[in-house]
Design an enzyme around this catalytic site. Structure first.
Site, PDB file in Angstrom:
ATOM      1  N   ASP A  13      -1.585  -0.378   6.100  1.00 26.33           N
ATOM      2  CA  ASP A  13      -1.986  -0.027   7.213  1.00 26.33           C
ATOM      3  C   ASP A  13      -3.479  -0.031   7.592  1.00 26.33           C
ATOM      4  O   ASP A  13      -3.542   0.120   8.890  1.00 26.33           O
ATOM      5  CB  ASP A  13      -1.467   1.454   7.401  1.00 26.33           C
ATOM      6  CG  ASP A  13      -2.356   2.326   6.391  1.00 26.33           C
ATOM      7  OD1 ASP A  13      -2.292   2.156   5.211  1.00 26.33           O
ATOM      8  OD2 ASP A  13      -2.835   3.173   6.859  1.00 26.33           O
ATOM      9  N   ASP A  64      -0.429   4.954   1.033  1.00 27.10           N
ATOM     10  CA  ASP A  64      -0.812   5.947   2.071  1.00 27.10           C
ATOM     11  C   ASP A  64      -0.427   5.572   3.292  1.00 27.10           C
ATOM     12  O   ASP A  64      -1.264   4.527   3.978  1.00 27.10           O
ATOM     13  CB  ASP A  64      -2.260   6.496   1.838  1.00 27.10           C
ATOM     14  CG  ASP A  64      -2.258   7.201   0.388  1.00 27.10           C
ATOM     15  OD1 ASP A  64      -1.471   7.647  -0.153  1.00 27.10           O
ATOM     16  OD2 ASP A  64      -3.475   7.222  -0.117  1.00 27.10           O
ATOM     17  N   ASP A  70       0.756  -1.026  -0.079  1.00 28.82           N
ATOM     18  CA  ASP A  70       0.115   0.032  -0.043  1.00 28.82           C
ATOM     19  C   ASP A  70       0.976   1.031   0.000  1.00 28.82           C
ATOM     20  O   ASP A  70       2.203   1.096   0.277  1.00 28.82           O
ATOM     21  CB  ASP A  70      -0.793   0.049   1.218  1.00 28.82           C
ATOM     22  CG  ASP A  70      -1.744   1.356   1.423  1.00 28.82           C
ATOM     23  OD1 ASP A  70      -2.490   1.672   0.463  1.00 28.82           O
ATOM     24  OD2 ASP A  70      -1.483   1.844   2.541  1.00 28.82           O
TER      25      ASP A  70
END
Length: 294
Positions: A240, A104, A102
């Site tokens: 996250d 961000d 990922d």
């Protein structure tokens, strides 16, 4: 009949390529040098005398030593080439695997950009900026707007949709080095990111701009824009987000969490606290031998 055509001269010996710091000389060069050394020694000998014979013998010995040195280098070069072709030299057990990552708040510090721009947008005082920073950095909910009262939703979305928000993001400490290390080890790294629903078009475009600036054009094919990550194939997904879900209930990957306060309540998955520990966590998550750090 006309005069006979002159005999074709033999082709010159091929020059060796500079591999591994070896001198630009080949065994064929060594053979010709040996002949030149002998010819030079012979031409320098006057007729008669034992010391001339001794001089010739020393010249021959020196030329033979040089030839042996080149032959040793040739054998070593062949051995190294064989190891490289077989892939057995320093091969990582992670080589060949696809790892999805990922962006961000995993590769880039999304929160830092939001705090900075929101403070500017609202003309926040130092105290208000500190309070905002504390709220964002310690928030309980993954989606940023869920941590603010309803009357602030419009201002939050306005900041997220600002031009340049995603192209100006800065990387987490050690993220760039970690991803490049993965690629160097033979891992197929894919950056899988979901564009924000407030500005999906500009968000996706700016993420490509970020990738070009930070990693270079050779990384373009590693970017996958996908709202539903469950349909992207890989061995692991480093993300996250506490729960990554979609229409595929059985994705090919297992998730490794990238540590953030809003995923601290998840205790059943592997976790990366800092990019410096990625190899150990990933190896353990896949049940592979944990590398010994030097």
């Amino acid at each position: 009949p006309g005069p006979a055509a002159p005999a074709a001269s033999p082709p010159p010996p091929l020059a060796a390529a500079p591999v591994g710091g070896l001198p630009l000389k080949s065994p064929s060069f060594a053979s010709s040098q040996l002949a030149q050394s002998v010819a030079s020694a012979v031409s320098a000998i006057p007729l008669g005398g034992d010391h001339e014979v001794l001089s010739l013998q020393k010249g021959l010995e020196a030329a033979e030593k040089e030839r042996d040195s080149y032959m040793t280098q040739l054998h070593e070069l062949r051995r190294e080439m064989q190891e490289l072709r077989s892939g057995s030299k320093h091969a990582s057990p992670l080589a060949g695997l696809t790892i999805l990552i990922d962006m961000d708040n995993t590769i880039v510090d999304w929160d830092a950009m939001f705090i900075k721009r929101y403070c500017v947008e609202t003309h926040a005082t130092i105290e208000e900026g500190d309070a905002l920073r504390d709220l964002v950095r310690k928030r309980a909910h993954f989606e940023i707007e869920q941590n603010f009262p309803p009357e602030l939703q419009d201002s939050i979305q306005h900041v997220i949709a600002q031009p340049g928000f995603y192209s100006s993001l800065e990387c987490m400490p050690g993220a760039v080095e970690a991803l490049k290390e993965m690629v160097a080890m033979g891992i197929d790294v894919k950056l899988v990111t979901a564009p924000h629903p407030v500005c999906p078009g500009s968000c996706a475009s700016e993420k490509y701009d970020f990738l070009l600036t930070t990693f270079g054009s050779e990384w373009i094919d590693r970017m996958i824009i996908a709202r539903d990550k469950t349909h992207v194939s890989g061995a692991l997904l480093i993300d996250d987000k506490p729960i990554v879900s979609g229409s595929n209930r059985n994705p090919s990957w297992n998730q490794v969490l990238f540590n953030q306060p809003y995923n601290a309540h998840i205790t059943t998955r592997p976790r990366i606290n800092a990019w410096s520990e990625w190899e150990t966590v990933v190896s353990e998550a896949l049940g592979l031998p944990v590398p010994q750090k030097k």
